[in-house]
Design a protein around this motif. Structure first.
Motif, PDB file in Angstrom:
ATOM      1  N   LEU A   1       6.166  25.873   7.801  1.00  0.00           N
ATOM      2  CA  LEU A   1       7.119  25.069   7.053  1.00  0.00           C
ATOM      3  C   LEU A   1       6.840  23.595   7.290  1.00  0.00           C
ATOM      4  CD1 LEU A   1      10.406  27.097   7.603  1.00  0.00           C
ATOM      5  CD2 LEU A   1       8.865  27.130   5.645  1.00  0.00           C
ATOM      6  N   CYS A   2       5.743  23.093   6.751  1.00  0.00           N
ATOM      7  CA  CYS A   2       5.402  21.674   6.802  1.00  0.00           C
ATOM      8  C   CYS A   2       4.731  21.312   5.489  1.00  0.00           C
ATOM      9  CB  CYS A   2       4.507  21.348   7.991  1.00  0.00           C
ATOM     10  SG  CYS A   2       2.928  22.235   8.017  1.00  0.00           S
ATOM     11  N   VAL A   3       4.791  20.053   5.141  1.00  0.00           N
ATOM     12  CA  VAL A   3       4.304  19.584   3.854  1.00  0.00           C
ATOM     13  C   VAL A   3       2.829  19.206   3.981  1.00  0.00           C
ATOM     14  CG1 VAL A   3       4.620  17.899   2.002  1.00  0.00           C
ATOM     15  CG2 VAL A   3       6.614  18.746   3.274  1.00  0.00           C
ATOM     16  N   ASN A   4       2.030  19.678   3.068  1.00  0.00           N
ATOM     17  CA  ASN A   4       0.612  19.325   3.014  1.00  0.00           C
ATOM     18  C   ASN A   4       0.476  18.012   2.257  1.00  0.00           C
ATOM     19  OD1 ASN A   4      -2.161  19.305   3.042  1.00  0.00           O
ATOM     20  ND2 ASN A   4      -2.380  20.868   1.429  1.00  0.00           N
ATOM     21  N   TRP A   5       0.641  16.889   2.981  1.00  0.00           N
ATOM     22  CA  TRP A   5       0.545  15.595   2.341  1.00  0.00           C
ATOM     23  C   TRP A   5      -0.904  15.238   1.988  1.00  0.00           C
ATOM     24  CZ3 TRP A   5       5.007  14.131   0.729  1.00  0.00           C
ATOM     25  CH2 TRP A   5       6.160  14.374   1.477  1.00  0.00           C
ATOM     26  N   ASN A   6      -1.895  15.900   2.553  1.00  0.00           N
ATOM     27  CA  ASN A   6      -3.289  15.542   2.292  1.00  0.00           C
ATOM     28  C   ASN A   6      -3.701  15.823   0.849  1.00  0.00           C
ATOM     29  OD1 ASN A   6      -3.423  14.849   4.959  1.00  0.00           O
ATOM     30  ND2 ASN A   6      -4.603  16.670   5.604  1.00  0.00           N
ATOM     31  N   GLN A   7      -2.987  16.689   0.176  1.00  0.00           N
ATOM     32  CA  GLN A   7      -3.366  17.006  -1.195  1.00  0.00           C
ATOM     33  C   GLN A   7      -3.043  15.878  -2.165  1.00  0.00           C
ATOM     34  OE1 GLN A   7      -1.019  20.277  -2.751  1.00  0.00           O
ATOM     35  NE2 GLN A   7       0.780  19.656  -1.539  1.00  0.00           N
ATOM     36  N   TYR A   8      -2.282  14.873  -1.695  1.00  0.00           N
ATOM     37  CA  TYR A   8      -1.928  13.767  -2.567  1.00  0.00           C
ATOM     38  C   TYR A   8      -2.837  12.550  -2.366  1.00  0.00           C
ATOM     39  CZ  TYR A   8       2.234  16.594  -3.149  1.00  0.00           C
ATOM     40  OH  TYR A   8       3.093  17.632  -3.414  1.00  0.00           O
ATOM     41  N   TYR A   9      -3.807  12.606  -1.399  1.00  0.00           N
ATOM     42  CA  TYR A   9      -4.776  11.516  -1.228  1.00  0.00           C
ATOM     43  C   TYR A   9      -5.958  11.788  -2.166  1.00  0.00           C
ATOM     44  CZ  TYR A   9      -2.188  10.409   3.051  1.00  0.00           C
ATOM     45  OH  TYR A   9      -1.197  10.074   3.948  1.00  0.00           O
ATOM     46  N   THR A  10      -5.821  11.363  -3.371  1.00  0.00           N
ATOM     47  CA  THR A  10      -6.810  11.699  -4.393  1.00  0.00           C
ATOM     48  C   THR A  10      -7.529  10.490  -4.978  1.00  0.00           C
ATOM     49  OG1 THR A  10      -5.064  11.645  -6.078  1.00  0.00           O
ATOM     50  CG2 THR A  10      -5.567  13.786  -5.038  1.00  0.00           C
ATOM     51  N   ARG A  11      -7.173   9.312  -4.585  1.00  0.00           N
ATOM     52  CA  ARG A  11      -7.778   8.120  -5.183  1.00  0.00           C
ATOM     53  C   ARG A  11      -8.683   7.436  -4.156  1.00  0.00           C
ATOM     54  NH1 ARG A  11      -6.178   2.607  -5.655  1.00  0.00           N
ATOM     55  NH2 ARG A  11      -4.338   3.133  -4.388  1.00  0.00           N
ATOM     56  N   CYS A  12      -9.985   7.349  -4.456  1.00  0.00           N
ATOM     57  CA  CYS A  12     -10.956   6.687  -3.572  1.00  0.00           C
ATOM     58  C   CYS A  12     -10.940   5.196  -3.882  1.00  0.00           C
ATOM     59  CB  CYS A  12     -12.345   7.259  -3.788  1.00  0.00           C
ATOM     60  SG  CYS A  12     -13.589   6.609  -2.641  1.00  0.00           S
ATOM     61  N   HIS A  13     -10.716   4.420  -2.842  1.00  0.00           N
ATOM     62  CA  HIS A  13     -10.574   2.980  -3.025  1.00  0.00           C
ATOM     63  C   HIS A  13     -11.148   2.273  -1.797  1.00  0.00           C
ATOM     64  CE1 HIS A  13      -8.955  -0.773  -4.537  1.00  0.00           C
ATOM     65  NE2 HIS A  13      -8.308  -0.988  -3.380  1.00  0.00           N
ATOM     66  N   THR A  14     -11.637   1.053  -1.998  1.00  0.00           N
ATOM     67  CA  THR A  14     -12.195   0.259  -0.904  1.00  0.00           C
ATOM     68  C   THR A  14     -11.060  -0.358  -0.107  1.00  0.00           C
ATOM     69  OG1 THR A  14     -14.167  -0.250  -2.186  1.00  0.00           O
ATOM     70  CG2 THR A  14     -13.689  -1.664  -0.310  1.00  0.00           C
ATOM     71  N   GLY A  15     -11.048  -0.059   1.176  1.00  0.00           N
ATOM     72  CA  GLY A  15      -9.981  -0.525   2.043  1.00  0.00           C
ATOM     73  C   GLY A  15     -10.371  -1.788   2.798  1.00  0.00           C
TER      74      GLY A  15
ATOM     75  N   ALA B   1     -18.511   5.361  -9.402  1.00  0.00           N
ATOM     76  CA  ALA B   1     -19.796   4.815  -9.851  1.00  0.00           C
ATOM     77  C   ALA B   1     -20.960   5.256  -8.980  1.00  0.00           C
ATOM     78  CB  ALA B   1     -19.729   3.292  -9.879  1.00  0.00           C
ATOM     79  N   ASP B   2     -20.676   5.806  -7.814  1.00  0.00           N
ATOM     80  CA  ASP B   2     -21.738   6.233  -6.903  1.00  0.00           C
ATOM     81  C   ASP B   2     -21.896   7.742  -6.951  1.00  0.00           C
ATOM     82  OD1 ASP B   2     -22.151   3.593  -6.073  1.00  0.00           O
ATOM     83  OD2 ASP B   2     -20.487   3.730  -4.619  1.00  0.00           O
ATOM     84  N   ASN B   3     -22.901   8.183  -6.229  1.00  0.00           N
ATOM     85  CA  ASN B   3     -23.220   9.612  -6.231  1.00  0.00           C
ATOM     86  C   ASN B   3     -23.197  10.150  -4.799  1.00  0.00           C
ATOM     87  OD1 ASN B   3     -23.916  12.100  -7.237  1.00  0.00           O
ATOM     88  ND2 ASN B   3     -26.120  11.664  -7.286  1.00  0.00           N
ATOM     89  N   GLY B   4     -22.127   9.822  -4.086  1.00  0.00           N
ATOM     90  CA  GLY B   4     -22.030  10.252  -2.709  1.00  0.00           C
ATOM     91  C   GLY B   4     -21.702  11.722  -2.563  1.00  0.00           C
ATOM     92  N   ILE B   5     -21.825  12.182  -1.319  1.00  0.00           N
ATOM     93  CA  ILE B   5     -21.590  13.602  -1.057  1.00  0.00           C
ATOM     94  C   ILE B   5     -20.106  13.916  -1.056  1.00  0.00           C
ATOM     95  CG2 ILE B   5     -21.881  15.424   0.663  1.00  0.00           C
ATOM     96  CD1 ILE B   5     -24.472  14.162   1.494  1.00  0.00           C
ATOM     97  N   MET B   6     -19.294  13.092  -0.390  1.00  0.00           N
ATOM     98  CA  MET B   6     -17.881  13.389  -0.195  1.00  0.00           C
ATOM     99  C   MET B   6     -17.040  12.704  -1.278  1.00  0.00           C
ATOM    100  SD  MET B   6     -18.173  15.277   2.420  1.00  0.00           S
ATOM    101  CE  MET B   6     -16.458  15.546   2.800  1.00  0.00           C
ATOM    102  N   SER B   7     -16.009  13.395  -1.673  1.00  0.00           N
ATOM    103  CA  SER B   7     -15.028  12.858  -2.616  1.00  0.00           C
ATOM    104  C   SER B   7     -13.640  13.172  -2.080  1.00  0.00           C
ATOM    105  CB  SER B   7     -15.218  13.453  -4.014  1.00  0.00           C
ATOM    106  OG  SER B   7     -14.989  14.861  -3.983  1.00  0.00           O
ATOM    107  N   CYS B   8     -12.627  12.578  -2.699  1.00  0.00           N
ATOM    108  CA  CYS B   8     -11.264  12.813  -2.224  1.00  0.00           C
ATOM    109  C   CYS B   8     -10.807  14.248  -2.464  1.00  0.00           C
ATOM    110  CB  CYS B   8     -10.295  11.851  -2.926  1.00  0.00           C
ATOM    111  SG  CYS B   8     -10.548  10.117  -2.446  1.00  0.00           S
ATOM    112  N   GLY B   9     -11.468  14.940  -3.354  1.00  0.00           N
ATOM    113  CA  GLY B   9     -11.134  16.352  -3.536  1.00  0.00           C
ATOM    114  C   GLY B   9     -11.573  17.215  -2.368  1.00  0.00           C
ATOM    115  N   ASP B  10     -12.401  16.688  -1.479  1.00  0.00           N
ATOM    116  CA  ASP B  10     -12.864  17.440  -0.308  1.00  0.00           C
ATOM    117  C   ASP B  10     -11.998  17.220   0.922  1.00  0.00           C
ATOM    118  OD1 ASP B  10     -15.075  18.379  -1.745  1.00  0.00           O
ATOM    119  OD2 ASP B  10     -16.194  16.522  -1.315  1.00  0.00           O
ATOM    120  N   VAL B  11     -10.858  16.532   0.740  1.00  0.00           N
ATOM    121  CA  VAL B  11      -9.963  16.323   1.884  1.00  0.00           C
ATOM    122  C   VAL B  11      -9.361  17.662   2.283  1.00  0.00           C
ATOM    123  CG1 VAL B  11      -7.862  15.188   2.657  1.00  0.00           C
ATOM    124  CG2 VAL B  11      -9.465  13.966   1.194  1.00  0.00           C
TER     125      VAL B  11
END
Length: 682
Positions: free
Chosen positions: A132-146, A80-90
């Motif tokens: 040989l390591c897993v890129n787990w950061n590609q699965y943090y795709t949901r922006c949520h209030t913590g 709903a906001d228009n911020g600069i950063m999104s989870c796709g920029d991880v």
């Protein structure tokens, strides 16, 4: 101290108005921040809702965090906001300096083959060998209030109190850029307008308004206290001592006059002791004062009858003393205030035709010459030794006795002939001494003209500049030839400055040389430089090499504008010293308070799990003083605020706000007011 304390008390009403205005600014900007960004700084990038893992796999964390301690989190923008950063920029995960390239399916495949999901290093030390390591950061795709806010929960706009803490930090201009970046990442890029207005109104206007209030009130308070001091002093002094109400001169000049007074007093006492040891009665007021007052009893009776300063003494001496029987002396008339000569007064039988041959006339001529010399060179004759004055009086007494013996002998020519060679030898000796003194005075006048000339000053200034350049070209691992050349230059320049000091001492004299504080400074530098050269030859006193740098300060005497500013600063040193005492008291109070609140509570955890104290702490009095002074300089004070709020409670922010407000915006502005008032007075 009283002026500064009264100033702080007088500024409380006006500073209260400024603080009230700041409260309105804080309230308005706080409400705006709460309405726009409440809860937005808690946004984090979480995993997908239906994301599952096999039992052998583990994620780094529930949400993406660039750091383990989450000091600078990755804040994303909601849909709903228009911020600069999104989870796709991880960014992609990196281990061992390399980017991880495996995904979840590769990890499951390796696990099914009985291998480790992530490859080990060459010696089995850890993952990441060959990527040989897993890129787990590609699965943090949901922006949520913590549940957590940045910097241990200290930075947020969740309520008006936390918003005020953030606004105060922004006004101090320490760490405000990171807060602006967090808000821009979570909400909108155009939020920078909020921070621009906040800094202009809060930092550039409100803080400087405190400075204006303090500076204005300081000038008024100082004038009022000065007038009150003058009235109190006038009430304690009589009307005859109103001249002492004048402001004292320069501090060094006052000290110099005091030292000169003590030396003159010691000289007079030593002279009296010398007379006592020789068994002679010391003159009550000195021969020079008697000659100036014209009250010498040996010249006649006109010294006391005509003056009203000493009525009893004047009448008594006028009755007892008779006019001089010397025929060469002019007889006083009744109009001059002395009794007329007796008609049958005794007259010597033999009268010398020349007044120089008469002992009484010779004594009178010598006294008259001495009085003329006193009127011309009063200060120089005041510095003569008491022994010389005693010898002169002994010579005069001997000549008088010889003259009386010559007159009592009936004026025999043989007796007069025996007296004349002694008198001529004494006269020739005094003439040689006078010529030598005149030659010495002439040489001093010429030297004075030399040392006061502009060419001499420019030459010394050029020598100081060249010496400064020679000291500036020294460096580590310099060649031995350069070291030898610089040592020779140091000896040459030290000799030049020593010659300058000797010439000035000869031209001005010792006391006139010391009257100028710049001459004393130059003399101290010369003495230290000579001691350093001598000690260096003996293999010691190398610490004195540091004092060579003081030669650069000698350039101040050749720069009138800079010298004037330094003089103004020196005149404000009394108020600055009082301010420093007040500042030390303020730091001590807040250091003790900080020890009671935050003592042994600031700690850091290492990778091994150990707990070590943070460098910024309140564990001891010395560290507390260092930390408080660091906060007053506004350097990294917000980190101390975050640690204090995390280790105790959010109410700890009141301590830091009070420390910054009264220390930085009141006391330090008081120092600026002192300097401004000093320059305005000049």
């Amino acid at each position: 101290m009283r002026i500064l304390v009264n100033l702080l008390l007088d500024t409380l009403p006006m500073l209260g108005n400024v603080l009230l205005l700041c409260f309105f600014v804080f309230f308005i900007f706080g409400i705006i921040g709460v309405q726009l960004w409440a809860g937005l700084l808690r946004n984090r990038c979480y995993l997908e809702e239906n994301f599952t893992l096999s039992p052998g796999l583990a994620l780094p964390g529930p949400y993406y965090s660039p750091d383990e301690d989450d000091e600078r989190p990755f804040i994303c923008s909601l849909a709903a906001d228009n911020g600069i950063m999104s989870c796709g920029d991880v960014p992609a995960r990196r281990e061992g300096g390399r980017t991880c390239c495996l995904d979840r399916e590769d990890a499951l495949h390796r696990q099914s083959l009985g291998l480790e999901p992530e490859g080990l290093g060459p010696n089995g030390s850890g993952p990441g060998a060959g990527g040989l390591c897993v890129n787990w950061n590609q699965y943090y795709t949901r922006c949520h209030t913590g549940s957590g806010n940045p910097h241990k929960g200290a930075i947020n706009f969740d309520n008006i109190v936390y918003a005020w803490i953030v606004i105060f930090q922004v006004i101090t201009l320490e760490g405000w850029v990171e807060i602006m970046y967090y808000v821009m990442d979570a909400h909108s890029f155009y939020n920078f307008i909020y921070f621009i207005f906040l800094i202009i109104i809060g930092s550039f206007f409100m803080i400087n308004l405190c400075l204006v209030v303090i500076a204005t009130q300081f000038s008024e308070t100082k004038q009022r206290e000065h007038q009150l001091m003058q009235e109190q002093r006038a009430a304690c002094l009589s009307s005859s001592t109103l001249a002492s109400l004048a402001e004292p001169g320069d501090c060094y000049e006052e000290l110099f006059q005091l030292v000169c007074h003590v030396l003159r007093k010691a000289r007079r006492r030593s002279s009296a002791l010398y007379y006592t040891l020789r068994g002679q009665p010391p003159p009550p007021t000195g021969a020079r004062n008697n000659r100036r007052a014209g009250g010498c009893a040996g010249r006649g009776g006109g010294g006391g009858g005509g003056s009203g300063g000493n009525v009893n003494g004047g009448r008594r001496h006028s009755k007892q003393l008779r006019p001089s029987p010397c025929p060469h002396q002019p007889r006083p008339t009744p109009d001059q205030g002395s009794p007329p000569p007796l008609p049958h007064s005794p007259v010597p039988l033999s009268v010398s035709p020349q007044p120089e041959d008469c002992p009484l006339c010779a004594l009178s001529l010598k006294e008259g010459a001495g009085a003329a010399g006193d009127s011309a060179n009063g200060e120089e004759e005041e510095e003569e030794e008491p022994v010389e004055g005693t010898e002169k009086e002994q010579n005069q007494l001997e000549e008088t006795r010889e003259g009386e013996g010559e007159a009592g002998g009936g004026g025999a020519r043989g007796g007069r002939g025996r007296v004349r060679p002694k008198r001529r030898r004494r006269r020739s000796r005094r003439t040689c001494l006078g010529r030598l003194k005149d030659l010495w005075d002439e040489m001093r006048r010429k030297l004075w003209g030399i040392v006061e000339s502009k060419y001499f000053s420019r030459g010394i200034m050029m020598a100081i500049l060249i010496n400064t350049i020679s000291m500036g070209i020294e460096h580590h691992n310099q060649p031995d030839e350069l070291t030898n050349v610089l040592e020779i230059c140091n000896i040459v320049f030290t000799s030049m400055f020593t010659l300058e000091m000797v010439l000035k001492l000869t031209a001005f004299g010792f006391f006139d040389y010391l009257r100028n504080p710049y001459n004393i400074f130059d003399g101290i530098i010369v003495i230290i430089s000579v001691c350093e050269i001598i000690g260096q030859a003996d293999g010691g006193l190398s610490v004195l090499r540091t004092f060579r740098l003081l030669r650069v300060i000698k350039l101040v005497r050749f720069m009138p504008a800079l010298r004037r500013q330094l003089v103004v600063l020196m005149k404000t040193m009394d108020n600055v010293a009082t301010f420093c005492m007040l500042l030390m008291l303020f730091i001590f109070i807040f250091s003790i308070l900080g020890m009671h609140i935050f003592g042994c509570k600031f700690s850091l955890k290492t990778e091994a799990g150990d707990t070590v104290p943070d460098r910024k702490n309140f564990d001891s009095l010395l560290w507390a003083i260092v930390t408080v002074f660091q906060i007053l300089t506004q350097e990294d004070w917000n980190m101390v605020l975050y640690n204090g709020m995390a280790s105790t409670s959010p109410c700890a922010a009141l301590y830091f706000v009070a420390l910054m407000t009264f220390g930085n915006y009141v006391l330090f502005n008081l120092l600026v007011a002192i300097l401004v008032e000093g320059f305005q007075a000049e």
